[in-house]
Design a protein around this motif. Structure first.
Motif, PDB file in Angstrom:
ATOM      1  N   CYS A 193       0.861  -1.254  -0.027  1.00  0.00           N
ATOM      2  CA  CYS A 193      -0.123   0.138   0.078  1.00  0.00           C
ATOM      3  C   CYS A 193       0.908   1.246   0.151  1.00  0.00           C
ATOM      4  CB  CYS A 193      -1.033   0.119   1.070  1.00  0.00           C
ATOM      5  SG  CYS A 193      -0.158   0.498   2.599  1.00  0.00           S
ATOM      6  N   ARG A 195       1.269   3.291   2.396  1.00  0.00           N
ATOM      7  CA  ARG A 195       2.220   3.498   3.296  1.00  0.00           C
ATOM      8  C   ARG A 195       3.420   2.638   3.542  1.00  0.00           C
ATOM      9  NH1 ARG A 195       1.623   7.262   7.652  1.00  0.00           N
ATOM     10  NH2 ARG A 195      -0.652   7.121   7.628  1.00  0.00           N
ATOM     11  N   CYS A 196       3.188   1.382   2.901  1.00  0.00           N
ATOM     12  CA  CYS A 196       4.404   0.430   2.566  1.00  0.00           C
ATOM     13  C   CYS A 196       5.527   1.040   2.064  1.00  0.00           C
ATOM     14  CB  CYS A 196       4.018  -0.729   1.725  1.00  0.00           C
ATOM     15  SG  CYS A 196       2.798  -1.863   2.739  1.00  0.00           S
ATOM     16  N   CYS A 261       3.568  -3.050   8.276  1.00  0.00           N
ATOM     17  CA  CYS A 261       2.598  -1.691   7.630  1.00  0.00           C
ATOM     18  C   CYS A 261       1.594  -1.535   8.771  1.00  0.00           C
ATOM     19  CB  CYS A 261       2.236  -2.014   6.322  1.00  0.00           C
ATOM     20  SG  CYS A 261       1.251  -0.353   5.900  1.00  0.00           S
ATOM     21  N   CYS A 264      -1.723  -1.790   6.239  1.00  0.00           N
ATOM     22  CA  CYS A 264      -2.282  -2.634   5.523  1.00  0.00           C
ATOM     23  C   CYS A 264      -2.010  -4.260   6.017  1.00  0.00           C
ATOM     24  CB  CYS A 264      -1.976  -2.674   4.093  1.00  0.00           C
ATOM     25  SG  CYS A 264       0.023  -2.999   3.540  1.00  0.00           S
TER      26      CYS A 264
HETATM   27 ZN   LIG Z   1       0.951  -1.011   3.698  1.00  0.00          ZN
END
Ligand SMILES: [Zn+2]
Lengths: 270, 93
Positions: A193, A195-196, A261, A264
């Protein structure tokens, strides 16, 4: 390679498949209008019907949002929900071809809706003048088959990223800087995602942007969205595309999910 | 000592005065690479690393297309002809 069509919103709107087939079948006029793209391998009238059925959230109608909305509208994507909380200003006009000098001071969503309906009266445009926040996003994305990032800040992107994960719909990230741009396609639980990829937001500032950079990245996102809806080609999943207009080069890097993460990973939010 | 190429993107190019590719000769790992960049372009280390000396969450460093976060971070070793990409997140719409 064909990938699975995201059926949830589709099925919800069309509980009876037979009905939906007759209601949403494209008309003779539409067949003529979209003739050149119906000729694309794998698209055909079936793909055109999928486009007509689709509902997408276009988050932001600024630099990338302008070409994104225009190209999805004229391709016949049936339901465009455009969201923005801004008014047209003079400094928008170098890169936001949805608007002209006469639109200065108007809500972008209103001006964009008018322009898009002129370009394609056969689609539905829902214009929502709203700020994208944790509180508003669920309703803004409700019923959408995919979420398209055309916002100008990371906090809003993280909100959209989370909404995509919660709803299980794809999120197409894009971002630009000067003559450079990046994009990737996020499929919740299948790919990394946002954020990753970028755990923290960059500092906020007024960014340099050339209109054609926004055009290139917005068009790439539009193409990716159409591929996804129709179910053709290879998506930009687990890869981050980097475009550099200074050297006129495209390159890509690999993207991996972060097992820790906060957004996710399986333990996220618990 | 290994000769590598470092690609600089986005706002970091302000520090390199627009230069996109920097050739460096480095002894060991990504941390050495950041030190070398700081010598040539003062301010670079602060843009790339936070107060604790870790790579900032809004900056990714790739070696031959792999994010060093999933390798050994700043301790990721470099060999001759490696291609290093330093990519700050692009936020503009
Ligand atoms: Zn993520």
């Amino acid at each position: 390679m064909r990938h699975e069509f995201p059926g949830r919103a589709w099925e919800r709107r069309n509980p009876e498949p037979l009905n939906c087939y007759y209601i949403d079948m494209i008309t003779r006029k539409e067949r003529e209008k979209y003739d050149r793209q119906i000729r694309i391998d794998g698209l055909g009238t079936e793909g055109q019907e999928k486009l007509k059925q689709a509902r997408v959230l276009i988050a932001g109608v600024g630099g990338r949002g302008s070409p994104l909305a225009v190209y999805l509208a004229i391709a016949g994507v049936g339901n465009l929900r455009i969201v923005d909380n801004d008014e047209v200003s003079l400094s928008n006009l170098n890169r936001q071809p949805l608007y002209g000098a006469e639109d200065i001071g108007r809500k972008k969503t209103e001006a964009a809706e008018l322009r898009l309906q002129k370009l394609n009266p056969d689609i539905k445009v829902e214009a929502v003048f709203e700020t994208i926040t944790e509180e508003t996003v669920s309703q803004l994305a409700d019923g959408c088959d995919l979420i398209l990032d055309a916002v100008d800040n990371f906090p809003a992107r993280y909100v959209l990223n989370n909404a995509a994960i919660k709803k299980g719909v794809p999120f197409l990230y894009g971002g630009i800087y000067g003559l450079e741009g990046t994009m990737t396609t996020i499929i919740p639980r299948k790919t990394a995602c946002l954020r990753c990829i970028f755990p923290d937001p960059p500092p906020s500032e007024i960014f340099p942007v050339l209109g054609s950079t926004a055009g290139i990245l917005g068009c790439i996102q539009a193409m990716e969205a159409i591929k996804y809806i129709v179910g053709i080609g290879d998506l930009m999943t687990n890869r981050l595309l980097i475009f550099d207009g200074f050297s006129m080069k495209f390159r890509e890097v690999r993207v991996e999910s972060d097992p820790q993460c906060p957004d996710c990973s399986p333990s996220a939010g618990s | 000592m290994n000769s590598i190429v470092v690609r600089i993107s986005g706002s970091l190019r302000k520090l390199t005065r627009g230069k996109t590719e920097i050739e460096l000769t480095v002894a060991g790992n990504i941390a050495d690479c950041v030190i070398k960049l700081e010598e040539q372009f003062p301010g670079m280390r602060e843009k790339i690393c936070d107060e604790e000396g870790e790579i900032r969450g809004a900056v990714n460093i790739y070696v031959n297309g792999d994010n060093v976060r999933s390798l050994q971070g700043l301790a990721t070793t470099l060999k001759a002809e490696d291609e290093v990409d330093i990519l700050p997140a692009f936020a503009a719409a």
